[in-house]
Write an enzyme that holds these catalytic residues in place. Structure first.
Site, short mmCIF file in Angstrom:
data_model
loop_
_atom_site.label_atom_id
_atom_site.label_comp_id
_atom_site.label_asym_id
_atom_site.label_seq_id
_atom_site.Cartn_x
_atom_site.Cartn_y
_atom_site.Cartn_z
N CYS A 126 1.05 -1.21 -0.23
CA CYS A 126 0.05 0.08 0.24
C CYS A 126 1.01 1.28 0.28
O CYS A 126 0.32 2.36 -0.36
CB CYS A 126 -1.06 -0.14 0.81
SG CYS A 126 -0.29 -0.59 2.60
N HIS A 233 -2.67 6.32 5.02
CA HIS A 233 -1.45 6.42 4.87
C HIS A 233 -1.28 7.86 4.79
O HIS A 233 -1.77 8.47 3.92
CB HIS A 233 -0.90 4.94 4.15
CG HIS A 233 -0.77 3.81 4.93
ND1 HIS A 233 -1.49 3.29 6.04
CD2 HIS A 233 -0.06 2.48 3.81
CE1 HIS A 233 -1.56 1.77 5.99
NE2 HIS A 233 -0.77 1.49 5.09
C1 2RA Z 1 0.13 -2.56 6.62
N1 2RA Z 1 1.58 -2.08 4.31
O1 2RA Z 1 0.76 -0.62 6.49
C2 2RA Z 1 0.93 -2.89 5.14
C3 2RA Z 1 -0.31 -3.70 4.78
N2 2RA Z 1 0.26 -4.20 3.47
O2 2RA Z 1 0.82 -3.31 6.99
#
Ligand code: 2RA
Length: 329
Positions: A126, A233
């Site tokens: 991600c 994120h």
């Molecule tokens: C996380 N990147 O945010 C990972 C999810 N695939 O933990």
């Protein structure tokens, strides 16, 4: 019309994959939902119809599927994706199991395309996806030399378990899944530590960036941090280019790129935060400025919904692009 299967249909990403298939109106004649034995028997609604989720077994991979979307963890993908592939399906896999396999394409549709040499296509991590989207137009226009990431990753990146730990903290309970409390805290550890001191998440960002941008000479480093945010994120990206564009030139190139929403007018309080990006499809970019400490170097701030563009939406966009290609043939 297509026979579609979703593996991991009761997980957070699997459930969102179904929402994206519905939202994007992907044509289908049948949809089959698989899960682990633990979740088998649960009921899931798709386009108003209720389906019972089945346990995935090896015999069931030969069910005449055209496309299989998987989000069920690396071990399940390693075991079942080649069986689906052998039975003639194209598998779009959200786990990290296949991403660095040199025979497998790692795809963000705005950035690169699947060669279809193999019928397994990997969906990237991600935080990598929302980083390579702004890096791609910069690479094409100005050349990329070095990238340093610092991430601020929401708990939904760990699926239901991450949300559970944040909620437990809100009720004064200790974590069940993270190594430290996430509520009222930040944790500079995502996934396990490797021998070189980096975490596996940091290693993914480094290697996946080079693979997607098809350039192993780009120097990449990362520090990945879990923050007590439910959705979306954020990534602070420090990037050194071959050329030295003005900030205005850099912004113009970013604004023109599909999937990027420029949100950059800090004097008027305009820059993206996770609350702006949660539930939305794009990659929001702001805080664009020259890094005066180093030649040809700039700061960017990228925010995106990790379950949408960072996982389920990107997987469905890969499928949409494949379907479009088929129509054009
Ligand atoms: C996380 N990147 O945010 C990972 C999810 N695939 O933990």
């Amino acid at each position: 019309m297509l026979n579609i299967a979703v593996v991991g249909a009761t997980g957070l990403v699997g459930k969102t994959m179904l929402e994206m298939l519905e939202l994007k109106n992907i044509p289908y004649s049948s949809i089959t939902l698989f899960s682990s034995a633990r979740s088998a028997g649960k009921e899931v609604t798709y386009k108003g119809k209720t389906y019972v989720v089945e346990e995935l077994t090896e015999e069931k991979t030969d069910g005449g599927y055209d496309y299989v979307l998987m989000s069920a963890g690396g071990d399940t993908s390693l075991r079942f994706a080649p069986l689906f592939e052998k039975a003639g399906a194209v598998v779009i896999d959200n786990s990290s199991a296949w991403r660095m396999d040199p025979t497998i394409d790692l795809v963000v549709p705005d950035v690169n395309k699947a060669s279809l040499d193999r019928r397994i296509i990997a969906n990237p991590n991600c935080s990598t996806i929302q980083s390579v989207v702004p890096l791609k137009p910069l690479a094409d226009a100005f050349g990329l030399k070095r990238v340093a990431y610092t991430t601020y990753q929401s708990v939904s990146g760990s699926g239901w378990k991450g949300i559970e730990d944040l909620e437990r903290g809100e009720h004064g309970e200790g974590p069940l899944n993270y190594p430290k409390p996430i509520y009222h805290n930040v944790i500079p550890q995502i996934d396990v530590f490797l021998d070189n001191g980096y975490t596996k998440e940091e290693d993914k960002m480094i290697r996946e960036t080079q693979k997607i941008l098809n350039d192993a000479s780009i120097a990449v480093t990362a520090t990945c941090v879990r923050v007590p945010v439910p959705h979306a994120h954020a990534v602070a990206i420090n990037v050194t280019l071959e050329a030295e564009p003005t900030v205005q030139e850099l912004k113009a190139v970013l604004a023109d790129f599909p999937g990027i929403i420029l949100m950059d007018d800090p004097s008027n309080g305009l820059y993206p935060t996770p609350l702006d990006a949660a539930g939305k499809e794009g990659v929001f970019v702001g805080r664009i400025r020259k890094d005066n400490s180093l030649k040809n170097t700039y700061h960017l701030w990228s925010v995106s919904d990790n379950i949408l563009k960072g996982a389920a939406l990107n997987a469905v966009q890969i499928l949409e692009e494949l379907l479009l290609r088929k129509e054009e043939r």
